[in-house]
Design a protein around this motif. Structure first.
Motif, PDB file in Angstrom:
ATOM      1  N   GLN A   1       0.827  -1.204   0.000  1.00 17.48           N
ATOM      2  CA  GLN A   1       0.000   0.000   0.000  1.00 17.48           C
ATOM      3  C   GLN A   1       0.860   1.252   0.000  1.00 17.48           C
ATOM      4  N   ALA A   2       1.928   1.223   0.795  1.00 18.13           N
ATOM      5  CA  ALA A   2       2.851   2.364   0.818  1.00 18.13           C
ATOM      6  C   ALA A   2       3.478   2.587  -0.547  1.00 18.13           C
ATOM      7  N   ASN A   3       3.840   1.516  -1.234  1.00 21.26           N
ATOM      8  CA  ASN A   3       4.417   1.634  -2.575  1.00 21.26           C
ATOM      9  C   ASN A   3       3.414   2.238  -3.558  1.00 21.26           C
TER      10      ASN A   3
ATOM     11  N   LYS B   1       3.067   5.896  -2.763  1.00 19.73           N
ATOM     12  CA  LYS B   1       4.287   6.611  -3.130  1.00 19.73           C
ATOM     13  C   LYS B   1       4.399   6.806  -4.646  1.00 19.73           C
ATOM     14  N   ARG B   2       3.965   5.834  -5.408  1.00 20.91           N
ATOM     15  CA  ARG B   2       4.020   5.977  -6.871  1.00 20.91           C
ATOM     16  C   ARG B   2       3.201   7.181  -7.327  1.00 20.91           C
ATOM     17  N   GLU B   3       2.042   7.364  -6.729  1.00 27.73           N
ATOM     18  CA  GLU B   3       1.203   8.513  -7.094  1.00 27.73           C
ATOM     19  C   GLU B   3       1.855   9.826  -6.674  1.00 27.73           C
ATOM     20  N   LEU B   4       2.452   9.845  -5.494  1.00 29.58           N
ATOM     21  CA  LEU B   4       3.107  11.067  -5.022  1.00 29.58           C
ATOM     22  C   LEU B   4       4.307  11.422  -5.896  1.00 29.58           C
ATOM     23  N   ALA B   5       5.047  10.398  -6.308  1.00 31.87           N
ATOM     24  CA  ALA B   5       6.261  10.625  -7.099  1.00 31.87           C
ATOM     25  C   ALA B   5       5.948  11.009  -8.542  1.00 31.87           C
TER      26      ALA B   5
ATOM     27  N   GLY C   1       5.289   3.381  13.093  1.00 35.07           N
ATOM     28  CA  GLY C   1       6.124   4.529  13.382  1.00 35.07           C
ATOM     29  C   GLY C   1       7.215   4.741  12.357  1.00 35.07           C
ATOM     30  N   PRO C   2       8.063   5.753  12.573  1.00 33.72           N
ATOM     31  CA  PRO C   2       9.111   6.103  11.608  1.00 33.72           C
ATOM     32  C   PRO C   2      10.138   5.019  11.365  1.00 33.72           C
ATOM     33  N   ASP C   3      10.204   4.020  12.237  1.00 40.22           N
ATOM     34  CA  ASP C   3      11.157   2.932  12.020  1.00 40.22           C
ATOM     35  C   ASP C   3      10.609   1.850  11.105  1.00 40.22           C
ATOM     36  N   GLY C   4       9.357   1.982  10.661  1.00 39.63           N
ATOM     37  CA  GLY C   4       8.736   0.975   9.810  1.00 39.63           C
ATOM     38  C   GLY C   4       9.074   1.166   8.345  1.00 39.63           C
ATOM     39  N   SER C   5       9.050   0.074   7.601  1.00 42.36           N
ATOM     40  CA  SER C   5       9.426   0.140   6.184  1.00 42.36           C
ATOM     41  C   SER C   5       8.408   0.918   5.355  1.00 42.36           C
ATOM     42  N   ALA C   6       7.105   0.791   5.673  1.00 45.23           N
ATOM     43  CA  ALA C   6       6.091   1.527   4.919  1.00 45.23           C
ATOM     44  C   ALA C   6       6.238   3.029   5.150  1.00 45.23           C
TER      45      ALA C   6
ATOM     46  N   ARG D   1       9.014   4.596   5.875  1.00 47.02           N
ATOM     47  CA  ARG D   1      10.203   5.038   5.150  1.00 47.02           C
ATOM     48  C   ARG D   1       9.930   5.159   3.659  1.00 47.02           C
ATOM     49  N   THR D   2       9.104   4.264   3.123  1.00 46.09           N
ATOM     50  CA  THR D   2       8.753   4.335   1.706  1.00 46.09           C
ATOM     51  C   THR D   2       8.037   5.642   1.387  1.00 46.09           C
ATOM     52  N   VAL D   3       7.031   5.969   2.170  1.00 43.86           N
ATOM     53  CA  VAL D   3       6.266   7.192   1.921  1.00 43.86           C
ATOM     54  C   VAL D   3       7.135   8.427   2.137  1.00 43.86           C
TER      55      VAL D   3
END
Length: 223
Positions: free
Chosen positions: A121-123, A126-130, A145-150, A152-154
């Motif tokens: 979902q984060a990917n 992020k594709r739309e934002l990018a 939280g900020p330590d999560g991979s999703a 960090r992706t966003v």
């Protein structure tokens, strides 16, 4: 402002007072109306906040973008993430906006509580934002939280407004005893973060199970 309103299950008068007191030009809502008579419910919610509906609702699966009359909405679209059987549908809402001569993309999403679902979902978000050339203002309940991979992706390539303002230690959830920062605002580096706050007041603790995040932003001058 980015705000998970808990499907209006709590003190709705307090909810409206929290938003009206902050007087934001945009509110990125998670868990907004998405079922029967959702259009009327979205309009009523916006009116209670002193704002108007820009995009979202059922087509964005409860993600809702509200704006003041200072903000001109030029185009909108909604996104639904791929469904995992047995899970809740998730999505995002987008609005191309203009204030004065400055244009920007306003975006909001609510990622899954399931850690196996969040990265995809984060990917997608992020594709739309990018993909846009416009400066981005994105709010989300990331459910990590900020330590999560999703997260960090966003956040990649964007400015976390809490970090920029030196307020990254302020948790947003659960509001009765905040322990985790899972709600965030991210902006394009071209946007200046003037201030950031988590609205933690007795009224806000009655209004939802999340505390809203609020940022004061300076948009880049028009070319």
């Amino acid at each position: 402002m980015s705000y998970n309103i808990h499907s209006r299950r709590d003190d709705t008068a307090a909810l409206a007072e929290v938003v009206r007191s902050a007087a934001p030009d945009v509110v990125i809502v998670q868990e907004g109306p998405r079922r029967f008579r959702w259009r009327q419910k979205c309009a009523s919610l916006a009116d209670g906040f002193g704002l108007v509906v820009a995009a979202g609702g059922l087509p964005a699966l409860g993600n809702l973008l509200l704006t003041s009359l200072r903000v001109r909405v030029l185009a909108t679209r909604c996104q639904r993430y791929p469904l995992t059987p047995g899970r809740h549908l998730r999505g995002a809402a987008y609005a191309e906006c203009r204030v004065g001569g400055s244009r920007f993309l306003l975006a909001g999403s609510h990622l899954s509580t399931d850690p196996a679902e969040r990265p995809a979902q984060a990917n997608a978000f992020k594709r739309e934002l990018a993909a846009t050339p416009l400066p981005v203002v994105a709010g989300a309940d990331l459910n990590e939280g900020p330590d999560g991979s999703a997260w960090r992706t966003v956040a990649e390539g964007l400015t976390d407004t809490a970090v920029a303002a030196g307020r990254a230690a302020r948790p947003t959830f659960p509001c009765a005893d905040p322990q985790r920062r899972i709600d965030a605002l991210f902006v394009d580096p071209r946007i200046t973060v003037v201030d950031h706050d988590v609205v933690d007041t007795p009224r806000a603790r009655r209004a939802s199970d999340h505390l809203p995040v609020l940022a004061d932003l300076l948009l880049p001058a028009a070319d």
